[in-house]
Write a protein that holds these residues in place. Structure first.
Motif, short mmCIF file in Angstrom:
data_model
loop_
_atom_site.label_atom_id
_atom_site.label_comp_id
_atom_site.label_asym_id
_atom_site.label_seq_id
_atom_site.Cartn_x
_atom_site.Cartn_y
_atom_site.Cartn_z
N CYS A 248 0.82 -1.21 0.00
CA CYS A 248 0.00 0.00 0.00
C CYS A 248 0.85 1.26 0.00
O CYS A 248 0.40 2.32 -0.42
CB CYS A 248 -0.96 0.00 1.18
N GLU A 249 2.10 1.17 0.48
CA GLU A 249 3.00 2.31 0.49
C GLU A 249 3.70 2.48 -0.86
O GLU A 249 4.12 3.58 -1.21
CB GLU A 249 4.04 2.13 1.59
N MET A 250 3.85 1.39 -1.60
CA MET A 250 4.54 1.42 -2.89
C MET A 250 3.60 1.69 -4.05
O MET A 250 4.00 2.23 -5.08
CB MET A 250 5.25 0.08 -3.11
N MET A 251 2.32 1.34 -3.90
CA MET A 251 1.39 1.39 -5.03
C MET A 251 1.12 2.81 -5.51
O MET A 251 1.26 3.79 -4.77
CB MET A 251 0.06 0.72 -4.67
N GLU A 252 0.72 2.91 -6.76
CA GLU A 252 0.22 4.14 -7.35
C GLU A 252 -1.30 4.00 -7.50
O GLU A 252 -1.79 2.94 -7.89
CB GLU A 252 0.88 4.39 -8.71
N GLU A 253 -2.01 5.05 -7.21
CA GLU A 253 -3.48 4.98 -7.23
C GLU A 253 -4.05 5.26 -8.62
O GLU A 253 -5.25 5.45 -8.77
CB GLU A 253 -4.06 5.95 -6.21
N SER A 254 -3.18 5.24 -9.63
CA SER A 254 -3.61 5.57 -10.99
C SER A 254 -4.01 4.35 -11.80
O SER A 254 -4.10 4.41 -13.03
CB SER A 254 -2.49 6.31 -11.71
N ALA A 255 -4.23 3.21 -11.15
CA ALA A 255 -4.66 2.01 -11.88
C ALA A 255 -5.89 2.32 -12.71
O ALA A 255 -6.83 2.96 -12.24
CB ALA A 255 -4.95 0.88 -10.89
N ARG A 256 -5.90 1.86 -13.97
CA ARG A 256 -7.02 2.15 -14.87
C ARG A 256 -8.12 1.12 -14.67
O ARG A 256 -7.98 -0.04 -15.05
CB ARG A 256 -6.55 2.14 -16.32
N ILE A 257 -9.22 1.55 -14.08
CA ILE A 257 -10.37 0.69 -13.80
C ILE A 257 -11.47 0.99 -14.80
O ILE A 257 -11.83 2.16 -15.01
CB ILE A 257 -10.86 0.92 -12.36
N VAL A 258 -12.00 -0.06 -15.45
CA VAL A 258 -13.02 0.13 -16.49
C VAL A 258 -14.19 -0.82 -16.25
O VAL A 258 -14.02 -1.89 -15.65
CB VAL A 258 -12.43 -0.10 -17.91
N PRO A 259 -15.38 -0.47 -16.74
CA PRO A 259 -16.55 -1.36 -16.58
C PRO A 259 -16.54 -2.49 -17.60
O PRO A 259 -15.80 -2.45 -18.60
CB PRO A 259 -17.73 -0.40 -16.84
N MET A 260 -17.38 -3.47 -17.39
CA MET A 260 -17.42 -4.64 -18.27
C MET A 260 -17.92 -4.29 -19.67
O MET A 260 -17.64 -5.01 -20.63
CB MET A 260 -18.27 -5.75 -17.65
N ASP A 261 -18.70 -3.19 -19.80
CA ASP A 261 -19.21 -2.82 -21.12
C ASP A 261 -18.32 -1.81 -21.82
O ASP A 261 -18.72 -1.18 -22.80
CB ASP A 261 -20.65 -2.29 -21.03
N TYR A 262 -17.09 -1.66 -21.38
CA TYR A 262 -16.09 -0.82 -22.05
C TYR A 262 -15.81 -1.43 -23.42
O TYR A 262 -15.59 -2.63 -23.53
CB TYR A 262 -14.82 -0.80 -21.21
N THR A 263 -15.82 -0.62 -24.48
CA THR A 263 -15.62 -1.17 -25.82
C THR A 263 -14.16 -1.46 -26.09
O THR A 263 -13.26 -0.88 -25.46
CB THR A 263 -16.14 -0.21 -26.90
N ILE A 264 -13.92 -2.33 -27.04
CA ILE A 264 -12.54 -2.71 -27.36
C ILE A 264 -11.75 -1.52 -27.90
O ILE A 264 -10.55 -1.40 -27.65
CB ILE A 264 -12.51 -3.89 -28.36
N MET A 265 -12.41 -0.60 -28.61
CA MET A 265 -11.71 0.57 -29.11
C MET A 265 -11.27 1.48 -27.97
O MET A 265 -10.18 2.06 -27.99
CB MET A 265 -12.59 1.34 -30.10
N GLU A 266 -12.11 1.62 -26.95
CA GLU A 266 -11.72 2.41 -25.78
C GLU A 266 -10.55 1.74 -25.06
O GLU A 266 -9.63 2.43 -24.59
CB GLU A 266 -12.92 2.54 -24.83
N ALA A 267 -10.57 0.42 -25.00
CA ALA A 267 -9.48 -0.31 -24.35
C ALA A 267 -8.17 -0.12 -25.10
O ALA A 267 -7.12 0.13 -24.49
CB ALA A 267 -9.84 -1.80 -24.25
N VAL A 268 -8.21 -0.23 -26.42
CA VAL A 268 -7.00 -0.04 -27.23
C VAL A 268 -6.47 1.37 -27.07
O VAL A 268 -5.25 1.59 -26.98
CB VAL A 268 -7.30 -0.36 -28.71
#
Length: 305
Positions: A249-269
């Motif tokens: 928890c001291e080393m981690m960055e809070e910028s992990a990219r969290i996305v919903p299950m209906d995120y499109t493949i183009m948005e993911a790319v």
């Protein structure tokens, strides 16, 4: 277009098959799917060549997707039209250590590889529902199995979403874990990033290999053009001093990219290629981590599909 257009009325539906070695199962499924004149229409193909294409693809990376489901597939140069078969098994088939009871075997022309991904996407959505999976596994004959899928009107003109290509959660650490556990996971499994989660599998942050690698380096170090005048400096001295007590928890960055299950493949790319996110963490409606997407996954399952 409905994916049922890529099936044969009887040959594509194979419920209640006996289990066996994976490659023998491929052969048995092909014998049924590709009977009744298939090789007359596709006269440059043979049972042996199609079987070998399936085996070769499976050897590169297992197509087991979790939940007891696998999608073996092959791209064939001389295939006239895409086709697939859905089979169920009373006992699991071993896919590189993963037990599988539902196999969707897909053959597509090499000129139209996206069809297999679209078929896979629609069947993944259906079979992610536990009730549908149960109905499929309980189907007693070809007509019953076909009608279960047909009733949901699965169409390939729908966009491909994160839920359709994500890998199930695998490696993670808790915030209270020592950072040495994370570095060991990365080293042994060749990982570029590891999520930090809580007991409910909510994503708290992410530890990247860059973060670990640069940990403890003085700020000026990144500005140097040469290290000749400090050749004796140990850049990892601080890491080794602190690894026995530093928490994830001291080393981690809070910028992990969290996305919903209906995120499109183009948005993911876009996130992976343009925003340079190392991984995308797919979460459900309760914000629980349910899957991961990275560049390697996109390359293997989309570009090199």
């Amino acid at each position: 277009m409905n994916i049922m257009n890529y099936t044969r009325r009887e040959e594509s539906w194979q419920p209640g098959l006996a289990s066996g070695p994976r490659d023998a199962i491929f052969s048995a499924m092909l014998e049924r799917l590709c009977g009744n004149g298939f090789y007359t229409v596709n006269d440059q193909l043979s049972h042996e060549s199609v079987l070998q294409a399936l085996i070769d693809r499976e050897e590169r990376l297992s197509t087991a997707m979790g939940e007891g489901i696998a999608f073996p597939h092959a791209r064939l140069e001389n295939l006239k039209k895409a086709i697939f078969a859905l089979a169920t098994f009373k006992e699991p088939v071993d896919f590189d250590g993963s037990p599988v009871r539902i196999i969707c075997l897909i053959l597509v022309p090499i000129s139209d590889p996206s069809i297999s991904l679209k078929i896979m996407a629609q069947l993944t959505r259906l079979l992610s529902d536990a009730d549908v999976r149960r109905q499929v596994l309980d189907a007693g004959n070809t007509a019953e199995l076909r009608n279960i899928i047909k009733a949901h009107d699965p169409r390939i003109d729908k966009p491909i979403l994160a839920r359709d290509i994500m890998r199930p959660p695998r490696f993670s650490v808790l915030g209270a874990d020592l950072v040495s556990k994370c570095s060991h996971l990365m080293s042994v499994n060749n990982l570029h990033a590891v999520p930090v989660v809580d007991d409910q599998r909510h994503i708290l942050g992410e530890i990247t290999i860059e973060r670990l690698f640069k940990y403890g380096l003085p700020d000026f170090f990144g500005q140097l053009k040469s290290v000749s005048f400090i050749a004796e400096f140990d850049p990892f001295e601080k890491y080794f001093e602190d690894e026995s007590s530093t928490l994830c928890c001291e080393m981690m960055e809070e910028s992990a990219r969290i996305v919903p299950m209906d995120y499109t493949i183009m948005e993911a790319v876009f996130d992976l290629a343009i925003k340079s996110c190392p991984k995308l963490y797919v979460v459900d409606e309760q914000k629980r981590w349910v899957g991961t997407i990275d560049k390697g996954l996109v390359l293997d399952n989309v570009i090199n599909h």
